[in-house]
Design a protein around this motif. Structure first.
Motif, PDB file in Angstrom:
ATOM      1  N   LYS A 252     -35.628  22.183 176.285  1.00  0.00           N
ATOM      2  CA  LYS A 252     -36.768  21.467 175.953  1.00  0.00           C
ATOM      3  C   LYS A 252     -37.138  20.356 177.266  1.00  0.00           C
ATOM      4  O   LYS A 252     -38.281  20.143 177.542  1.00  0.00           O
ATOM      5  CB  LYS A 252     -36.604  20.774 174.637  1.00  0.00           C
ATOM      6  CG  LYS A 252     -36.450  21.619 173.519  1.00  0.00           C
ATOM      7  CD  LYS A 252     -36.110  21.057 172.426  1.00  0.00           C
ATOM      8  CE  LYS A 252     -34.815  20.215 172.326  1.00  0.00           C
ATOM      9  NZ  LYS A 252     -33.619  21.082 172.191  1.00  0.00           N
TER      10      LYS A 252
ATOM     11  N   ASP B  73     -30.166  22.687 173.987  1.00  0.00           N
ATOM     12  CA  ASP B  73     -29.509  23.059 175.338  1.00  0.00           C
ATOM     13  C   ASP B  73     -30.727  24.425 175.705  1.00  0.00           C
ATOM     14  O   ASP B  73     -30.229  25.152 176.498  1.00  0.00           O
ATOM     15  CB  ASP B  73     -28.180  23.715 175.376  1.00  0.00           C
ATOM     16  CG  ASP B  73     -27.553  22.676 175.846  1.00  0.00           C
ATOM     17  OD1 ASP B  73     -27.939  21.414 176.415  1.00  0.00           O
ATOM     18  OD2 ASP B  73     -26.175  22.606 175.972  1.00  0.00           O
ATOM     19  N   HIS B  74     -31.755  24.703 174.848  1.00  0.00           N
ATOM     20  CA  HIS B  74     -32.498  25.756 175.165  1.00  0.00           C
ATOM     21  C   HIS B  74     -33.559  25.501 176.288  1.00  0.00           C
ATOM     22  O   HIS B  74     -34.197  26.406 176.875  1.00  0.00           O
ATOM     23  CB  HIS B  74     -32.942  26.545 173.930  1.00  0.00           C
ATOM     24  CG  HIS B  74     -32.225  27.676 173.455  1.00  0.00           C
ATOM     25  ND1 HIS B  74     -32.673  28.342 172.337  1.00  0.00           N
ATOM     26  CD2 HIS B  74     -31.021  27.626 173.488  1.00  0.00           C
ATOM     27  CE1 HIS B  74     -31.608  29.160 171.738  1.00  0.00           C
ATOM     28  NE2 HIS B  74     -30.607  28.636 172.613  1.00  0.00           N
TER      29      HIS B  74
ATOM     30  N   ASN C 192     -37.761  30.657 177.412  1.00  0.00           N
ATOM     31  CA  ASN C 192     -37.237  30.041 178.580  1.00  0.00           C
ATOM     32  C   ASN C 192     -35.656  30.746 179.097  1.00  0.00           C
ATOM     33  O   ASN C 192     -35.324  31.704 178.695  1.00  0.00           O
ATOM     34  CB  ASN C 192     -36.715  28.634 178.202  1.00  0.00           C
ATOM     35  CG  ASN C 192     -36.305  27.807 179.600  1.00  0.00           C
ATOM     36  OD1 ASN C 192     -37.016  27.968 180.681  1.00  0.00           O
ATOM     37  ND2 ASN C 192     -35.697  26.885 179.190  1.00  0.00           N
TER      38      ASN C 192
ATOM     39  N   SER D 155     -39.425  29.992 183.139  1.00  0.00           N
ATOM     40  CA  SER D 155     -38.122  29.268 183.632  1.00  0.00           C
ATOM     41  C   SER D 155     -38.452  27.937 184.285  1.00  0.00           C
ATOM     42  O   SER D 155     -38.726  27.747 185.053  1.00  0.00           O
ATOM     43  CB  SER D 155     -37.518  30.168 184.894  1.00  0.00           C
ATOM     44  OG  SER D 155     -36.387  29.471 185.572  1.00  0.00           O
ATOM     45  N   ALA D 156     -37.775  27.203 183.450  1.00  0.00           N
ATOM     46  CA  ALA D 156     -37.978  25.740 183.524  1.00  0.00           C
ATOM     47  C   ALA D 156     -37.357  25.359 184.736  1.00  0.00           C
ATOM     48  O   ALA D 156     -37.691  24.215 185.538  1.00  0.00           O
ATOM     49  CB  ALA D 156     -37.572  24.716 182.279  1.00  0.00           C
ATOM     50  N   LEU D 157     -36.292  26.028 185.052  1.00  0.00           N
ATOM     51  CA  LEU D 157     -35.429  25.658 186.224  1.00  0.00           C
ATOM     52  C   LEU D 157     -36.152  26.116 187.796  1.00  0.00           C
ATOM     53  O   LEU D 157     -36.240  25.322 188.394  1.00  0.00           O
ATOM     54  CB  LEU D 157     -34.066  26.517 186.222  1.00  0.00           C
ATOM     55  CG  LEU D 157     -32.846  25.962 187.115  1.00  0.00           C
ATOM     56  CD1 LEU D 157     -32.072  24.651 186.532  1.00  0.00           C
ATOM     57  CD2 LEU D 157     -31.706  26.922 187.061  1.00  0.00           C
TER      58      LEU D 157
HETATM   59  P1  GTP Z   1     -31.110  19.116 173.982  1.00  0.00           P
HETATM   60  O1  GTP Z   1     -32.005  18.077 174.363  1.00  0.00           O
HETATM   61  O2  GTP Z   1     -29.582  18.571 174.252  1.00  0.00           O
HETATM   62  O3  GTP Z   1     -31.424  19.996 172.927  1.00  0.00           O
HETATM   63  O4  GTP Z   1     -31.229  20.259 175.148  1.00  0.00           O
HETATM   64  P2  GTP Z   1     -32.558  20.895 175.783  1.00  0.00           P
HETATM   65  O5  GTP Z   1     -33.265  21.831 175.059  1.00  0.00           O
HETATM   66  O6  GTP Z   1     -33.433  19.696 176.222  1.00  0.00           O
HETATM   67  O7  GTP Z   1     -32.134  21.296 177.092  1.00  0.00           O
HETATM   68  P3  GTP Z   1     -32.086  20.915 178.633  1.00  0.00           P
HETATM   69  O8  GTP Z   1     -33.406  20.739 178.992  1.00  0.00           O
HETATM   70  O9  GTP Z   1     -31.429  19.778 178.596  1.00  0.00           O
HETATM   71  O10 GTP Z   1     -31.321  22.266 179.104  1.00  0.00           O
HETATM   72  C1  GTP Z   1     -29.856  22.456 179.052  1.00  0.00           C
HETATM   73  C2  GTP Z   1     -29.232  22.982 180.093  1.00  0.00           C
HETATM   74  O11 GTP Z   1     -29.952  24.422 180.252  1.00  0.00           O
HETATM   75  C3  GTP Z   1     -29.348  22.603 181.560  1.00  0.00           C
HETATM   76  O12 GTP Z   1     -28.026  22.602 182.135  1.00  0.00           O
HETATM   77  C4  GTP Z   1     -30.563  22.945 182.149  1.00  0.00           C
HETATM   78  O13 GTP Z   1     -30.316  22.965 183.638  1.00  0.00           O
HETATM   79  C5  GTP Z   1     -30.348  24.383 181.665  1.00  0.00           C
HETATM   80  N1  GTP Z   1     -31.678  25.109 181.745  1.00  0.00           N
HETATM   81  C6  GTP Z   1     -32.935  24.795 181.445  1.00  0.00           C
HETATM   82  N2  GTP Z   1     -33.914  25.602 181.779  1.00  0.00           N
HETATM   83  C7  GTP Z   1     -33.287  26.453 182.374  1.00  0.00           C
HETATM   84  C8  GTP Z   1     -33.783  27.793 182.887  1.00  0.00           C
HETATM   85  O14 GTP Z   1     -34.898  27.815 182.843  1.00  0.00           O
HETATM   86  N3  GTP Z   1     -32.954  28.437 183.656  1.00  0.00           N
HETATM   87  C9  GTP Z   1     -31.696  28.074 183.831  1.00  0.00           C
HETATM   88  N4  GTP Z   1     -30.821  29.162 184.042  1.00  0.00           N
HETATM   89  N5  GTP Z   1     -31.143  26.978 183.272  1.00  0.00           N
HETATM   90  C10 GTP Z   1     -31.947  26.177 182.343  1.00  0.00           C
END
Ligand code: GTP
Ligand code: MG
Length: 382
Positions: free
Chosen positions: A105, A102-103, A199, A235-237
């Motif tokens: 990726k 959830d970080h 991130n 910020s990926a978002l």
């Molecule tokens: P896993 O595959 O489960 O290990 O997670 P992941 O590391 O791929 O994370 P993912 O990209 O699924 O993001 C997890 C959550 O964090 C999601 O709800 C995203 O929308 C949120 N998120 C990711 N990047 C950002 C960001 O830069 N800002 C914010 N506010 N939320 C983010």
């Protein structure tokens, strides 16, 4: 004779292990830090760097390699090495994104893909594949998707390290978490170049200083703290910092001087494979050396293919794939194992024969080989 371990050998040569690993890769040898390499290979690498191999037994006298055989081999190998060096050309970096659950990726990979000019506005991600390539500043970068994918577990088991650069994603609000540390450990063990993307810089609790402090505590201090780890807040978002991250990846790639010979028979690694109705077995591969072309005959363990067609990550037909290119290949006799190495051979008959031989060998040794770890973990990456 004691085995020649990559890590020790790199030390003896005064090289960084990852450099040695990538040099070996250029020679078509896939070995990880803790694996042994054959003596002739060590001799060749040693000579390239102006060393003569001398294997010392612990506490015993040095053992000199036989002179005459060596001289003969030397002439032949030098010619081959010279041709090889002449054909070496820059290749795109292969980058793996890893980090705690959830970080972000997957979000980061999505944001990177959105920033890709080459992808255009064709409508986002057309299909999921285990690897994709983007263009940034008119240069290509290959990304490995779905870290933790079963494919990579086998890759590690086979010691085939396709990753040049690992980007460790750390959420600015959470900081380092258990899986962040686990991922870090594996990246360090594999000897790949590490970068950190901090991130979620947009969230309220974002604390970049704390993350940097945690990096310092782990001996991977960021550059602006006097360390060596390239660190990029993103910020990926919101899509911020992505361009910086891509710039820094290219800079790291320059430092690594990633090269491969594109003018030889293709070889590389299977990322994933599946059977598709109507198309038969299909494999996503990364070419590491040489150029793979439609019509080539390739073999991978007990499977072989006369490459019928190749597609890029956008599903577009492509005719040839130079080093570091991820492509989907159809024309297989069966679905090859993820993590396995494929290589191009003279013709379909040779490919089929080699595959049959491999099949026999597997049958004979059933139960004793191919004991890949079953569990998927971060380890999978290397
Ligand atoms: P896993 O595959 O489960 O290990 O997670 P992941 O590391 O791929 O994370 P993912 O990209 O699924 O993001 C997890 C959550 O964090 C999601 O709800 C995203 O929308 C949120 N998120 C990711 N990047 C950002 C960001 O830069 N800002 C914010 N506010 N939320 C983010
Ligand atoms: Mg994910």
């Amino acid at each position: 004779k004691p085995p020649i371990i990559v890590r020790d050998f790199a030390t003896a040569l005064g090289m960084k292990p990852f450099k040695l690993i990538s040099e070996l890769m250029e020679m078509g040898i896939f070995a990880s830090m803790n694996q042994a390499i054959d003596e002739p290979v060590a001799i060749k690498v040693g000579e390239k760097h102006g060393f003569q191999l001398e294997i010392k037994h612990r506490g015993e006298a040095a053992q000199q390699i036989q002179q005459s055989a060596k001289e003969k081999a030397k002439v032949k190998e030098q010619a081959a090495a010279e041709a090889e060096v002449q054909n070496l050309a820059m290749r795109p970096p292969v980058v793996c994104i890893l980090g705690h659950v959830d970080h972000g990726k997957t979000s980061l990979l999505d944001a990177i893909r959105k920033a890709d000019v080459a992808a255009g506005e064709a409508g986002g991600i057309t299909q999921h594949i285990g690897a994709y390539q983007i263009e940034h500043s008119e240069r290509k970068i290959t990304f490995l998707d779905t870290p933790g994918h079963a494919a990579f577990t086998k890759m590690r088991a086979r010691g085939a390290d396709v990753t040049d650069i690992a980007v460790l994603v750390v959420a600015a609000d959470d900081g380092f978490m258990p899986q962040t540390d686990e991922a870090l450990k594996h990246a360090q063990n594999a000897g790949v170049t590490l970068m950190v993307a901090i991130n979620k810089m947009d969230v309220k609790g974002a604390n970049i200083e704390r993350v940097k402090q945690q990096m310092q505590e782990r001996n991977i201090a960021p550059e602006d703290w006097g360390g060596e780890t390239v660190t990029v807040p993103v910020s990926a978002l919101k899509g911020t910092g992505i361009t910086d991250l891509l710039d820094m990846i290219l800079l790291q790639a320059d430092v690594l001087e990633l090269k491969a010979n594109a003018k030889t028979e293709a070889s590389g690694i299977i990322i994933e494979s599946q059977i598709e109705v109507g198309r038969g077995p299909l494999a996503t591969v990364i070419v590491q050396r040489g150029t793979l072309r439609v019509g080539d005959s390739i073999v991978c363990g007990p499977n072989w293919a006369k490459v019928r067609a190749m597609f890029d990550d956008q599903g577009k037909n492509i005719k040839e794939a130079p080093p570091s290119t991820p492509v989907r290949v159809i024309g297989w006799s069966g679905a090859p194992d993820s993590g396995a190495e494929f290589k191009s051979v003279k013709n379909a008959r040779e490919a089929e024969n080699l595959a049959e031989e491999a099949e026999h060998l597997i049958r004979k040794n059933t139960g004793t080989t191919d004991a890949a770890p079953k569990e998927v973990s971060v380890e999978s990456l290397f």
